[in-house]
Motif scaffolding. Structure first.
Motif, PDB file in Angstrom:
ATOM      1  N   HIS A   1       0.847  -1.201   0.000  1.00  0.00           N
ATOM      2  CA  HIS A   1       0.000   0.000   0.000  1.00  0.00           C
ATOM      3  C   HIS A   1       0.880   1.249   0.000  1.00  0.00           C
ATOM      4  O   HIS A   1       2.077   1.201   0.323  1.00  0.00           O
ATOM      5  CB  HIS A   1      -0.931   0.007   1.221  1.00  0.00           C
ATOM      6  CG  HIS A   1      -0.224  -0.056   2.542  1.00  0.00           C
ATOM      7  ND1 HIS A   1       0.077   1.054   3.287  1.00  0.00           N
ATOM      8  CD2 HIS A   1       0.263  -1.114   3.243  1.00  0.00           C
ATOM      9  CE1 HIS A   1       0.712   0.699   4.397  1.00  0.00           C
ATOM     10  NE2 HIS A   1       0.839  -0.624   4.388  1.00  0.00           N
ATOM     11  N   HIS A   2       0.297   2.367  -0.413  1.00  0.00           N
ATOM     12  CA  HIS A   2       0.972   3.649  -0.404  1.00  0.00           C
ATOM     13  C   HIS A   2       0.470   4.471   0.781  1.00  0.00           C
ATOM     14  O   HIS A   2      -0.690   4.337   1.203  1.00  0.00           O
ATOM     15  CB  HIS A   2       0.719   4.412  -1.704  1.00  0.00           C
ATOM     16  CG  HIS A   2       1.341   3.755  -2.892  1.00  0.00           C
ATOM     17  ND1 HIS A   2       0.724   2.729  -3.581  1.00  0.00           N
ATOM     18  CD2 HIS A   2       2.534   3.954  -3.506  1.00  0.00           C
ATOM     19  CE1 HIS A   2       1.495   2.335  -4.572  1.00  0.00           C
ATOM     20  NE2 HIS A   2       2.600   3.055  -4.553  1.00  0.00           N
TER      21      HIS A   2
ATOM     22  N   GLU B   1       6.318  10.484   0.976  1.00  0.00           N
ATOM     23  CA  GLU B   1       5.392   9.639   0.224  1.00  0.00           C
ATOM     24  C   GLU B   1       6.087   8.296   0.027  1.00  0.00           C
ATOM     25  O   GLU B   1       7.173   8.231  -0.555  1.00  0.00           O
ATOM     26  CB  GLU B   1       5.076  10.265  -1.135  1.00  0.00           C
ATOM     27  CG  GLU B   1       4.380  11.611  -1.058  1.00  0.00           C
ATOM     28  CD  GLU B   1       2.875  11.479  -0.863  1.00  0.00           C
ATOM     29  OE1 GLU B   1       2.383  10.329  -0.965  1.00  0.00           O
ATOM     30  OE2 GLU B   1       2.215  12.491  -0.603  1.00  0.00           O
TER      31      GLU B   1
ATOM     32  N   MET C   1       5.911   3.748  -0.464  1.00  0.00           N
ATOM     33  CA  MET C   1       5.213   2.504  -0.762  1.00  0.00           C
ATOM     34  C   MET C   1       5.674   1.484   0.275  1.00  0.00           C
ATOM     35  O   MET C   1       6.877   1.302   0.481  1.00  0.00           O
ATOM     36  CB  MET C   1       5.528   2.008  -2.168  1.00  0.00           C
ATOM     37  CG  MET C   1       4.801   0.716  -2.524  1.00  0.00           C
ATOM     38  SD  MET C   1       5.187   0.113  -4.192  1.00  0.00           S
ATOM     39  CE  MET C   1       6.851  -0.505  -3.919  1.00  0.00           C
TER      40      MET C   1
ATOM     41  N   GLU D   1       9.123   7.298  -2.104  1.00  0.00           N
ATOM     42  CA  GLU D   1       8.730   7.724  -3.441  1.00  0.00           C
ATOM     43  C   GLU D   1       8.431   9.220  -3.489  1.00  0.00           C
ATOM     44  O   GLU D   1       7.741   9.697  -4.390  1.00  0.00           O
ATOM     45  CB  GLU D   1       7.503   6.933  -3.901  1.00  0.00           C
ATOM     46  CG  GLU D   1       7.782   5.446  -4.090  1.00  0.00           C
ATOM     47  CD  GLU D   1       6.590   4.694  -4.658  1.00  0.00           C
ATOM     48  OE1 GLU D   1       5.458   5.223  -4.550  1.00  0.00           O
ATOM     49  OE2 GLU D   1       6.803   3.610  -5.227  1.00  0.00           O
TER      50      GLU D   1
ATOM     51  N   ARG E   1       6.842  11.355  -6.693  1.00  0.00           N
ATOM     52  CA  ARG E   1       5.566  12.072  -6.626  1.00  0.00           C
ATOM     53  C   ARG E   1       5.733  13.531  -7.030  1.00  0.00           C
ATOM     54  O   ARG E   1       4.877  14.107  -7.712  1.00  0.00           O
ATOM     55  CB  ARG E   1       4.993  11.983  -5.223  1.00  0.00           C
ATOM     56  CG  ARG E   1       4.782  10.573  -4.717  1.00  0.00           C
ATOM     57  CD  ARG E   1       3.673   9.871  -5.499  1.00  0.00           C
ATOM     58  NE  ARG E   1       3.515   8.506  -5.045  1.00  0.00           N
ATOM     59  CZ  ARG E   1       2.812   8.184  -3.968  1.00  0.00           C
ATOM     60  NH1 ARG E   1       2.213   9.111  -3.252  1.00  0.00           N
ATOM     61  NH2 ARG E   1       2.714   6.916  -3.604  1.00  0.00           N
TER      62      ARG E   1
ATOM     63  N   TYR F   1       0.369   8.937 -10.768  1.00  0.00           N
ATOM     64  CA  TYR F   1      -0.123   8.701  -9.407  1.00  0.00           C
ATOM     65  C   TYR F   1      -1.347   9.567  -9.103  1.00  0.00           C
ATOM     66  O   TYR F   1      -1.513  10.661  -9.651  1.00  0.00           O
ATOM     67  CB  TYR F   1       0.958   9.030  -8.380  1.00  0.00           C
ATOM     68  CG  TYR F   1       2.143   8.087  -8.405  1.00  0.00           C
ATOM     69  CD1 TYR F   1       2.158   6.929  -7.640  1.00  0.00           C
ATOM     70  CD2 TYR F   1       3.248   8.374  -9.208  1.00  0.00           C
ATOM     71  CE1 TYR F   1       3.237   6.074  -7.665  1.00  0.00           C
ATOM     72  CE2 TYR F   1       4.334   7.517  -9.239  1.00  0.00           C
ATOM     73  CZ  TYR F   1       4.327   6.365  -8.471  1.00  0.00           C
ATOM     74  OH  TYR F   1       5.401   5.522  -8.507  1.00  0.00           O
TER      75      TYR F   1
ATOM     76  N   GLY G   1      -1.625   8.663  -3.877  1.00  0.00           N
ATOM     77  CA  GLY G   1      -0.656   7.672  -3.436  1.00  0.00           C
ATOM     78  C   GLY G   1      -0.713   6.358  -4.184  1.00  0.00           C
ATOM     79  O   GLY G   1       0.091   5.462  -3.933  1.00  0.00           O
ATOM     80  N   GLU G   2      -1.647   6.232  -5.121  1.00  0.00           N
ATOM     81  CA  GLU G   2      -1.778   4.986  -5.874  1.00  0.00           C
ATOM     82  C   GLU G   2      -1.387   5.228  -7.338  1.00  0.00           C
ATOM     83  O   GLU G   2      -1.683   6.280  -7.903  1.00  0.00           O
ATOM     84  CB  GLU G   2      -3.218   4.468  -5.813  1.00  0.00           C
ATOM     85  CG  GLU G   2      -3.706   4.118  -4.421  1.00  0.00           C
ATOM     86  CD  GLU G   2      -3.022   2.880  -3.861  1.00  0.00           C
ATOM     87  OE1 GLU G   2      -2.584   2.043  -4.679  1.00  0.00           O
ATOM     88  OE2 GLU G   2      -2.940   2.755  -2.629  1.00  0.00           O
ATOM     89  N   ARG G   3      -0.752   4.248  -7.948  1.00  0.00           N
ATOM     90  CA  ARG G   3      -0.449   4.321  -9.378  1.00  0.00           C
ATOM     91  C   ARG G   3      -1.719   4.006 -10.159  1.00  0.00           C
ATOM     92  O   ARG G   3      -2.260   2.907 -10.047  1.00  0.00           O
ATOM     93  CB  ARG G   3       0.668   3.358  -9.759  1.00  0.00           C
ATOM     94  CG  ARG G   3       2.056   3.879  -9.438  1.00  0.00           C
ATOM     95  CD  ARG G   3       3.122   3.028 -10.103  1.00  0.00           C
ATOM     96  NE  ARG G   3       3.168   1.688  -9.542  1.00  0.00           N
ATOM     97  CZ  ARG G   3       3.864   1.323  -8.459  1.00  0.00           C
ATOM     98  NH1 ARG G   3       4.595   2.228  -7.843  1.00  0.00           N
ATOM     99  NH2 ARG G   3       3.841   0.091  -8.028  1.00  0.00           N
TER     100      ARG G   3
END
Length: 573
Positions: free
Chosen positions: A208-209, A221, A223, A245, A249, A347, A350-352
């Protein structure tokens, strides 16, 4: 006193155990060999009775000194009664096993002086070594992992952290130990992360992010991959691999701001590869309209032979790794264009959620590079032809061949036009290619040989020709043709190359003329044109050499003219 009957009884009692029983006399010869010993080592009792370890191949040679030392200690003055050792033993088949030996000094009897229990520990030792190796690998992955690794107990408190944590917060590792994971997340997110820990302790692996902060309060930020930590089959905690990350971001935000105003084409793809947005530059690039682009899969814009490579690049970008590649595409008119594509993860929260593609049309650039590369290759070939040995025919043929390849034609010819009568001086034909009629070659040559001004290539239905001058004087024409008469486009680069070939061929012809002229001056009389004395001397020398090689002889006939001097004196030479 222990006797053989007692040993047999003991052997029966231990028949279901892994222990083999072996008794030794005072000279450490075998006096008892149990059935389990036969099973373990493959030697029958009759084969070993009365033998020492030197009499049969029971103990590995490198371990025999240790066994002898133990025997000496049992018989020594130190009053040692029991010794345990591990050594390598050979089965009768030659197989090597590792065994633990426990040897007792029994009594003063010469027959049963010592008693040994042997246990095969090969498998258990291998298991221990494998466990140690596994733990070492885990420790190496933990210590040298470029990502932060934190190990938590079942209450969510840190019990260890690797050195990578120092990159975002240069504190001693000891300052992390005992902290609860809530020290790194906002109060509103504690419940969510507590649920992640609960699922990991239940045996799940989670990715999860999240937005977290360092101990110094720096926002990050990340993962997070959380994995159950097992020991002896029981889950005793969890460990999290935390990848920073933050910079990726930030780069995504900058990329989004460039989307609309970027002079290059930019497209936005969802996780399935469908186009969900595209800037105007991308729409114009393929000559399409927006309605036909949005909602289409990127496969629709890539030829079938390129799709596997394009798909692999897309999946790599979707996994979080920017990637660049050159790929072919098609225009709306079906023509091929070449694109340089950079794929960047996209992104949101926080999710791709997909991939950005930055696209540049490099068709013209690649064509120019290929033209420059081809021209460089042509110039190199011309240089090698010009620098080749002094064989005019070979050089002229090589020049014609290269001109054919450069213009994608199958025939090249040099046509001499002497006093208006054309003649094909030299010709090159592609093997197995359809030939061009000589009359057609001469017709092309004749039509350009009399053109005024500088010699330039003139295209024809089935080829190209240009006037050929030698030493400043008209000589004829250089012709390249194809029997099929297919239309060809000749660029300025092709014209320059043909000019160089014409220069090279003209130089070859001129040098041949000069050599012929020098030979005539050296070997023939200028007044009469008859062979001179030098010519006679060389011919005579050659004839003598040939006669000698054939074991023959040469005769020379000399004719004199009477009063020839009077003719010269009265009428002149």
């Amino acid at each position: 006193m222990l006797g053989e009957r007692d040993l047999r009884l003991l052997d029966e009692l231990l028949s279901r155990s892994p222990l083999a029983i072996i008794a030794w006399d005072a000279n450490y010869r075998v006096t008892y060999w149990s059935a389990r010993a036969t099973d373990m080592f493959g030697y029958a009792s009759s084969e070993v009775m009365g033998k020492t370890i030197d009499d049969f191949d029971l103990v590995a040679p490198e371990d025999k000194p240790l066994v002898r030392e133990l025997q000496q200690r049992l018989d020594g003055v130190d009053n040692v009664r029991t010794l345990v050792n591990v050594n390598r033993n050979h089965r009768a088949t030659g197989e090597v096993r590792t065994c633990r030996w426990t040897t007792f000094a029994l009594q003063d009897s010469t027959t049963f002086h010592a008693l040994s229990y042997a246990e095969d520990i090969t498998e258990s030792l291998a298991a221990q070594n494998a466990l140690a190796e596994s733990e070492e690998r885990f420790r190496s992955l933990f210590e040298y992992n470029p990502d932060i690794v934190m190990i938590f107990d079942r209450d969510g408190r840190i019990i260890d952290v690797n050195e990578a944590a120092a990159r975002i917060d240069p504190r001693a590792r000891e300052q992390y130990i005992g902290l609860h994971f809530s020290a790194f997340v906002d109060a509103d997110d504690v419940a969510k992360h507590d649920e992640y820990l609960r699922l990991a302790l239940a045996g799940e692996t989670l990715v999860h992010h999240a937005r977290v902060r360092s101990l110094a309060g720096q926002p990050l930020e990340v993962m997070i991959t959380t994995v159950p930590l097992r020991r002896d089959g029981e889950i005793v905690g969890a460990y999290s691999i935390i990848r920073d990350e933050t910079e990726i971001r930030a780069a995504e935000g900058a990329l989004r701001s460039l989307f609309e105003h970027n002079p290059e084409g930019v497209v936005s793809l969802d996780r399935t590869g469908q186009v969900i947005d595209a800037n105007d530059a991308a729409i114009r690039m393929g000559g399409r309209v927006r309605e036909n682009v949005i909602g289409s899969h990127f496969d629709n814009f890539v030829p079938e032979h390129e799709r596997a490579r394009a798909s692999a690049a897309f999946m790599r970008a979707l996994s979080g790794h920017p990637v660049s590649l050159n790929v072919e595409s098609t225009n709306v008119d079906g023509s091929t264009i070449e694109l340089e594509v950079t794929l960047i993860p996209q992104y949101k929260g926080g999710e791709r959620i997909g991939v950005y593609g930055v696209v540049q049309d490099i068709t013209e650039r690649r064509a120019a590079e290929r033209r420059a590369e081809m021209q460089s290759l042509r110039i190199r070939n011309l240089y090698f032809i010009a620098a080749s040995g002094d064989y005019p025919d070979v050089r002229m043929r090589a020049s014609l061949e290269m001109g054919c390849h450069a213009c994608d034609l199958t025939l090249g010819a040099v046509v001499e036009i002497d006093a208006g009568t054309p003649r094909i001086e030299a010709v090159y034909r592609e093997p197995s290619a359809e030939t061009v009629d000589d009359d057609e070659i001469i017709a092309m040559a004749t039509s350009v040989s009399g053109l005024p001004g500088a010699a330039i290539p003139v295209p024809f239905r089935n080829g190209i020709a240009m006037r050929l001058d030698v030493a400043g004087d008209p000589y004829g024409a250089l012709v390249f043709a194809d029997a099929h008469g297919a239309a060809r486009e000749f660029s300025s680069t092709d014209a320059d190359l043909l000019g160089l070939i014409a220069t090279l061929i003209a130089g070859t012809i001129d040098r041949s003329r000069q050599r012929a002229r020098l030979r005539a001056m050296a070997y023939f009389d200028a007044l009469t044109g008859l062979p001179n004395r030098v010519f006679l001397a060389e011919k005579l020398r050659d004839a003598i050499e040939v006669a000698q090689s054939r074991l023959g002889r040469v005769a020379t006939l000399f004719l004199d003219l009477d009063r020839f001097k009077d003719v010269n004196d009265t009428l002149g030479h």
